[in-house]
Design a protein around this motif. Structure first.
Motif, short mmCIF file in Angstrom:
data_model
loop_
_atom_site.label_atom_id
_atom_site.label_comp_id
_atom_site.label_asym_id
_atom_site.label_seq_id
_atom_site.Cartn_x
_atom_site.Cartn_y
_atom_site.Cartn_z
N LEU A 1 19.93 -0.61 -15.28
CA LEU A 1 19.57 -0.45 -14.34
C LEU A 1 20.15 -1.19 -13.37
CD1 LEU A 1 15.74 -1.25 -15.67
CD2 LEU A 1 16.50 1.16 -14.80
N LEU A 2 19.99 -0.57 -11.83
CA LEU A 2 20.48 -1.46 -10.83
C LEU A 2 19.28 -1.76 -9.92
CD1 LEU A 2 23.83 0.65 -9.93
CD2 LEU A 2 23.49 -1.57 -11.31
N TRP A 3 19.38 -2.97 -9.13
CA TRP A 3 18.20 -3.28 -8.47
C TRP A 3 18.57 -4.34 -7.42
CZ3 TRP A 3 15.88 -8.01 -7.82
CH2 TRP A 3 16.41 -9.03 -8.94
N GLU A 4 17.79 -4.34 -6.16
CA GLU A 4 17.89 -5.21 -5.22
C GLU A 4 16.58 -5.32 -4.59
OE1 GLU A 4 20.85 -3.77 -2.52
OE2 GLU A 4 19.64 -2.63 -1.15
N PRO A 5 16.12 -6.39 -3.87
CA PRO A 5 15.08 -6.54 -3.08
C PRO A 5 15.11 -5.81 -1.90
CG PRO A 5 16.00 -8.83 -3.93
CD PRO A 5 16.97 -7.70 -4.01
N SER A 6 13.91 -5.52 -1.47
CA SER A 6 14.05 -4.85 -0.05
C SER A 6 13.05 -5.82 0.82
CB SER A 6 13.36 -3.62 -0.19
OG SER A 6 12.98 -2.93 0.93
N GLU A 7 13.24 -5.81 2.10
CA GLU A 7 12.58 -6.55 2.96
C GLU A 7 11.59 -5.57 3.81
OE1 GLU A 7 15.31 -8.61 5.56
OE2 GLU A 7 15.69 -10.07 3.89
N ARG A 8 11.35 -4.28 3.53
CA ARG A 8 10.49 -3.49 4.05
C ARG A 8 9.23 -3.66 3.41
NH1 ARG A 8 14.00 2.05 5.38
NH2 ARG A 8 15.97 0.86 5.51
N TRP A 9 8.18 -3.34 4.33
CA TRP A 9 6.78 -3.23 3.93
C TRP A 9 6.48 -2.01 3.83
CZ3 TRP A 9 2.37 -3.19 8.16
CH2 TRP A 9 1.04 -3.29 7.64
N VAL A 10 5.95 -1.84 2.27
CA VAL A 10 5.83 -0.41 1.74
C VAL A 10 4.26 -0.35 1.32
CG1 VAL A 10 6.51 1.06 -0.24
CG2 VAL A 10 7.97 -0.43 0.95
N ARG A 11 3.82 0.72 1.48
CA ARG A 11 2.39 0.98 1.33
C ARG A 11 2.53 2.45 0.48
NH1 ARG A 11 3.32 0.19 6.06
NH2 ARG A 11 1.47 1.07 7.11
N GLY A 12 1.34 2.58 -0.39
CA GLY A 12 1.24 3.99 -1.04
C GLY A 12 -0.31 4.12 -1.20
N ARG A 13 -0.77 5.45 -0.79
CA ARG A 13 -2.30 5.83 -0.59
C ARG A 13 -2.25 7.02 -1.44
NH1 ARG A 13 -2.80 5.15 5.75
NH2 ARG A 13 -2.42 2.87 6.05
N LYS A 14 -3.54 7.06 -2.32
CA LYS A 14 -4.31 8.05 -2.78
C LYS A 14 -5.40 8.36 -2.04
CE LYS A 14 -5.26 11.21 -5.72
NZ LYS A 14 -4.57 12.44 -5.65
N GLY A 15 -5.41 9.64 -1.23
CA GLY A 15 -6.33 9.56 -0.45
C GLY A 15 -6.46 8.50 0.55
N LYS B 1 1.54 13.51 -10.39
CA LYS B 1 1.55 12.31 -10.92
C LYS B 1 1.60 11.27 -9.72
CE LYS B 1 4.15 13.18 -15.18
NZ LYS B 1 5.27 12.95 -15.85
N GLY B 2 2.12 11.78 -8.41
CA GLY B 2 2.48 10.80 -7.54
C GLY B 2 1.35 10.45 -6.53
N LEU B 3 1.38 9.40 -5.54
CA LEU B 3 0.44 9.25 -4.59
C LEU B 3 0.62 10.19 -3.57
CD1 LEU B 3 0.51 5.47 -4.51
CD2 LEU B 3 -0.68 6.86 -6.06
N ASP B 4 -0.42 10.31 -2.79
CA ASP B 4 -0.54 11.44 -1.59
C ASP B 4 0.65 10.92 -0.46
OD1 ASP B 4 -2.19 13.07 -2.94
OD2 ASP B 4 -4.01 12.06 -2.08
N HIS B 5 0.40 9.71 -0.19
CA HIS B 5 1.22 9.21 1.15
C HIS B 5 1.99 7.97 0.80
CE1 HIS B 5 -0.45 12.34 3.54
NE2 HIS B 5 -1.73 11.99 2.97
#
Length: 274
Positions: free
Chosen positions: A18-32, A120-124
């Motif tokens: 796996l490759l990975w790196e921290p992000s400084e973005r504010w991320v939100r996920g919503r279901k409904g 499987k995924g969230l709505d937004h």
């Protein structure tokens, strides 16, 4: 004396590939109307042989009370992952919506499916206040839409369907150049709109056209963005053709048809006899 820029982050690798790196973005996920993820410390993760990244989030920034141990875990669906979760929101159960990676570097993080169409995924999903579609945007990928005066001709089955000296060339890391043509320079009488559409986190939502009576041509071979994202606003309303399925001549030179992940998908579309 100079010091490194304090927010510079290097991509890191795990023994699992796996490759990975921290992000400084504010991320939100919503279901409904329910916010399932609200993270100011997300991590971008690239799995082996997967061209786009996904996010993993610290557990404390996830609504863990909505997660249940998966009844039918999708073992093998993600690199080395054995622990999967079903997500239950307001009585709606999404199976294998989330999982953890086995890598020590990512311990304490939970990843989520993004594709709503998979069930499987969230709505937004949002980065800051902008909604993001399909998958997270890759910070190491560029998408540039550049107006040009080069002469571009597009032929399908020997018929010229587009001829322009004012294309917009779209350069996207890892994909062939796409040639966007003004509608006035396209034989629209040879095309018919379809109900197909796709989403792209870099460009927006595309509508499609097929060649009228084109039984030997893949359907949905032409697309356009009516309201592209600002970064590629120059392609608004212009039409592009799959290089993989048409013949493009630029400045008198016939370009080779590229072979991309879209090549197989185009040949497998219903109605294509190629």
């Amino acid at each position: 004396m100079t010091t490194p820029f304090p927010t510079a982050r290097a991509v890191r690798a795990t023994p699992e590939g796996l490759l990975w790196e921290p992000s400084e973005r504010w991320v939100r996920g919503r279901k409904g109307d329910v916010t399932v993820v609200d993270s100011r410390h997300p991590v971008l993760v690239w799995e082996p042989d997967v061209p786009v990244p996904l996010y993993a989030f610290p557990r404390e920034e996830v609504r863990q009370d909505l997660l249940r141990p998966a009844k039918n875990p999708s073992t093998g669906a993600h690199t080395g992952s054995l622990i999967f979760y079903d997500l239950e929101v307001d009585g709606d159960l999404l199976e294998n919506a989330a999982w953890t990676f086995p890598a020590d570097d990512l311990a304490g993080h939970i990843a989520f499916e993004w594709f709503r169409r998979s069930g499987k995924g969230l709505d937004h999903w949002y980065e800051e206040e902008e909604e993001i579609f399909i998958h997270p945007r890759d910070p190491h990928k560029r998408v540039d839409a550049v107006p040009s005066s080069r002469h571009v001709q597009v032929e399908i089955g020997g018929t010229v369907v587009a001829d322009t000296h004012r294309p917009v060339l779209l350069f996207e890391t890892g994909l062939p150049t796409r040639y966007y043509v003004p509608r006035e320079d396209v034989r629209l009488d040879l095309l018919e709109p379809t109900d197909h559409s796709t989403g792209c986190p870099y460009k927006g939502t595309a509508a499609y056209w097929s060649l009228r009576g084109g039984t030997d041509v893949p359907p949905n071979v032409v697309w356009s963005y009516a309201a592209p994202l600002p970064a590629v606003g120059a392609v608004q309303g212009l039409l592009a053709f799959y290089n993989e399925a048409v013949d493009i001549t630029m400045d008198g030179e016939r370009l080779e048809r590229p072979v991309t992940p879209f090549t197989k998908a185009l040949s497998a579309r219903p109605g294509n006899r190629q």
